[in-house]
Design a protein around this motif. Structure first.
Motif, PDB file in Angstrom:
ATOM      1  N   GLY A  14      -6.497   2.488   7.701  1.00 38.20           N
ATOM      2  CA  GLY A  14      -7.214   3.083   6.570  1.00 38.20           C
ATOM      3  C   GLY A  14      -6.521   2.795   5.254  1.00 38.20           C
ATOM      4  N   ILE A  15      -5.204   2.891   5.262  1.00 38.85           N
ATOM      5  CA  ILE A  15      -4.425   2.613   4.055  1.00 38.85           C
ATOM      6  C   ILE A  15      -4.518   1.139   3.686  1.00 38.85           C
ATOM      7  CG2 ILE A  15      -2.074   2.566   3.115  1.00 38.85           C
ATOM      8  CD1 ILE A  15      -1.618   5.153   4.872  1.00 38.85           C
ATOM      9  N   ARG A  16      -4.470   0.257   4.652  1.00 37.64           N
ATOM     10  CA  ARG A  16      -4.607  -1.181   4.375  1.00 37.64           C
ATOM     11  C   ARG A  16      -5.942  -1.488   3.716  1.00 37.64           C
ATOM     12  NH1 ARG A  16      -2.112  -3.076  10.050  1.00 37.64           N
ATOM     13  NH2 ARG A  16       0.048  -3.337   9.396  1.00 37.64           N
ATOM     14  N   THR A  47       2.107   5.989  18.121  1.00 35.00           N
ATOM     15  CA  THR A  47       1.761   4.611  17.771  1.00 35.00           C
ATOM     16  C   THR A  47       0.290   4.457  17.437  1.00 35.00           C
ATOM     17  OG1 THR A  47       3.533   3.771  19.185  1.00 35.00           O
ATOM     18  CG2 THR A  47       1.798   2.223  18.581  1.00 35.00           C
ATOM     19  N   VAL A  48      -0.584   4.930  18.294  1.00 32.69           N
ATOM     20  CA  VAL A  48      -2.026   4.735  18.096  1.00 32.69           C
ATOM     21  C   VAL A  48      -2.536   5.512  16.879  1.00 32.69           C
ATOM     22  CG1 VAL A  48      -4.320   4.998  19.110  1.00 32.69           C
ATOM     23  CG2 VAL A  48      -2.442   4.080  20.485  1.00 32.69           C
ATOM     24  N   PRO A  49      -2.263   6.830  16.771  1.00 35.54           N
ATOM     25  CA  PRO A  49      -2.766   7.525  15.573  1.00 35.54           C
ATOM     26  C   PRO A  49      -2.155   6.972  14.277  1.00 35.54           C
ATOM     27  CG  PRO A  49      -1.668   9.080  17.056  1.00 35.54           C
ATOM     28  CD  PRO A  49      -1.682   7.764  17.732  1.00 35.54           C
ATOM     29  N   SER A  50      -0.896   6.572  14.321  1.00 32.65           N
ATOM     30  CA  SER A  50      -0.279   5.990  13.121  1.00 32.65           C
ATOM     31  C   SER A  50      -0.939   4.673  12.745  1.00 32.65           C
ATOM     32  CB  SER A  50       1.222   5.773  13.337  1.00 32.65           C
ATOM     33  OG  SER A  50       1.871   7.005  13.527  1.00 32.65           O
ATOM     34  N   SER A  51      -1.322   3.884  13.738  1.00 32.82           N
ATOM     35  CA  SER A  51      -1.981   2.612  13.439  1.00 32.82           C
ATOM     36  C   SER A  51      -3.366   2.846  12.846  1.00 32.82           C
ATOM     37  CB  SER A  51      -2.051   1.723  14.678  1.00 32.82           C
ATOM     38  OG  SER A  51      -2.912   2.269  15.646  1.00 32.82           O
ATOM     39  N   VAL A  95      -0.168  11.533  -3.907  1.00 32.68           N
ATOM     40  CA  VAL A  95      -1.074  11.935  -2.835  1.00 32.68           C
ATOM     41  C   VAL A  95      -1.467  13.400  -3.004  1.00 32.68           C
ATOM     42  CG1 VAL A  95      -1.412  12.054  -0.341  1.00 32.68           C
ATOM     43  CG2 VAL A  95       0.117  10.325  -1.302  1.00 32.68           C
ATOM     44  N   ILE A  96      -2.748  13.655  -2.817  1.00 36.07           N
ATOM     45  CA  ILE A  96      -3.265  15.021  -2.841  1.00 36.07           C
ATOM     46  C   ILE A  96      -4.011  15.252  -1.526  1.00 36.07           C
ATOM     47  CG2 ILE A  96      -4.803  16.663  -3.994  1.00 36.07           C
ATOM     48  CD1 ILE A  96      -4.314  14.882  -6.553  1.00 36.07           C
ATOM     49  N   GLY A  97      -3.630  16.300  -0.817  1.00 34.87           N
ATOM     50  CA  GLY A  97      -4.250  16.631   0.452  1.00 34.87           C
ATOM     51  C   GLY A  97      -5.318  17.694   0.294  1.00 34.87           C
ATOM     52  N   ILE A  98      -6.428  17.518   0.984  1.00 37.13           N
ATOM     53  CA  ILE A  98      -7.553  18.453   0.888  1.00 37.13           C
ATOM     54  C   ILE A  98      -7.933  18.905   2.295  1.00 37.13           C
ATOM     55  CG2 ILE A  98      -9.960  18.721   0.162  1.00 37.13           C
ATOM     56  CD1 ILE A  98      -9.371  16.371  -1.825  1.00 37.13           C
ATOM     57  N   ASP A  99      -8.016  20.222   2.474  1.00 32.61           N
ATOM     58  CA  ASP A  99      -8.440  20.775   3.765  1.00 32.61           C
ATOM     59  C   ASP A  99      -8.889  22.205   3.551  1.00 32.61           C
ATOM     60  OD1 ASP A  99      -7.686  19.723   6.895  1.00 32.61           O
ATOM     61  OD2 ASP A  99      -8.344  21.802   6.635  1.00 32.61           O
ATOM     62  N   GLN A 142       2.012  10.811   4.737  1.00 33.93           N
ATOM     63  CA  GLN A 142       3.410  10.374   4.800  1.00 33.93           C
ATOM     64  C   GLN A 142       3.548   8.875   4.499  1.00 33.93           C
ATOM     65  OE1 GLN A 142       5.880  12.349   8.039  1.00 33.93           O
ATOM     66  NE2 GLN A 142       3.791  12.866   8.667  1.00 33.93           N
ATOM     67  N   ILE A 143       2.626   8.076   5.039  1.00 33.42           N
ATOM     68  CA  ILE A 143       2.679   6.633   4.788  1.00 33.42           C
ATOM     69  C   ILE A 143       2.376   6.349   3.318  1.00 33.42           C
ATOM     70  CG2 ILE A 143       1.668   4.387   5.372  1.00 33.42           C
ATOM     71  CD1 ILE A 143       1.087   5.592   8.206  1.00 33.42           C
ATOM     72  N   LEU A 144       1.388   7.043   2.753  1.00 33.82           N
ATOM     73  CA  LEU A 144       1.045   6.848   1.336  1.00 33.82           C
ATOM     74  C   LEU A 144       2.203   7.233   0.419  1.00 33.82           C
ATOM     75  CD1 LEU A 144      -2.618   8.175   1.351  1.00 33.82           C
ATOM     76  CD2 LEU A 144      -1.905   5.841   0.763  1.00 33.82           C
ATOM     77  N   LYS A 145       2.857   8.339   0.731  1.00 32.45           N
ATOM     78  CA  LYS A 145       4.023   8.758  -0.078  1.00 32.45           C
ATOM     79  C   LYS A 145       5.114   7.698  -0.017  1.00 32.45           C
ATOM     80  CE  LYS A 145       5.833  12.558  -0.429  1.00 32.45           C
ATOM     81  NZ  LYS A 145       6.662  13.680  -0.261  1.00 32.45           N
TER      82      LYS A 145
END
Length: 176
Positions: free
Chosen positions: A69-71, A60-64, A104-108, A95-98
């Motif tokens: 950030g997305i909002r 819950t907390v990390p998802s919020s 979505v492009i992930g960078i790491d 996952q939320i953006l998709k």
């Protein structure tokens, strides 16, 4: 000592004066530290429905955090959003953006983290402009969400270089 963590699930053992939202015995999730007992504001706590397991509720907390950030980005269907940092917050964010219909492009820097994101159907690249540029349009990304945790400010420089004019850059991680 520094308290560790920022999310937990537990049972209410005691209630402060004026708290009416919870009762002793309620199962709750909060953003309190990792500890046997925590004292947390009623505003940073929520009841967990019986149908939700502890292992699910703990997200819950990390998802919020990811959702906030997305909002702030306010992405639209079809927009390109880069997520710099593919740890827990980064993976939740992609996952939320998709689900929102974004490209979505992930960078790491970590190959294993990129591999996990790719299994979720996201194109990834190391933190290298040469590797990322071919994945975005010539005008740049519509938004960049930085979920990385580093003492370096390189993620911010990278975000600025890859963002289009008037693109949005949001930091929900911790950088230099």
């Amino acid at each position: 000592p520094l308290p560790l963590g920022y999310c937990n699930v537990g049972i209410v053992e005691a209630i402060g004066e004026g708290v009416t939202e919870f009762k002793i015995g309620d199962r709750v999730v909060s953003n309190g530290h990792h500890a046997e007992y925590v004292c947390i504001s009623k505003n940073l706590c929520a009841k967990v429905p019986d149908s939700v397991t502890d292992n699910t509720a703990i997200f819950t907390v990390p998802s919020s955090i990811s959702l906030q950030g997305i909002r702030l980005v306010q992405p639209q269907i079809g927009e390109t959003v880069l997520v710099i940092g593919l740890g827990l917050l980064g993976l939740l964010t992609i996952q939320i953006l998709k689900a929102n219909g974004c490209h979505v492009i992930g960078i790491d820097l970590d190959d294993k983290k990129r591999e996990i994101a790719e299994k979720m159907g996201v194109k990834t690249a190391p933190a290298s402009i040469d590797k990322i540029q071919p994945l975005i349009s010539s005008i740049g990304a519509d938004a960049v969400i930085i979920t990385a945790s580093t003492t370096s400010n390189d993620p911010l420089h990278l975000a600025a270089q890859l963002s289009r004019k008037r693109g949005k850059i949001v930091l929900i991680g911790v950088i230099g």
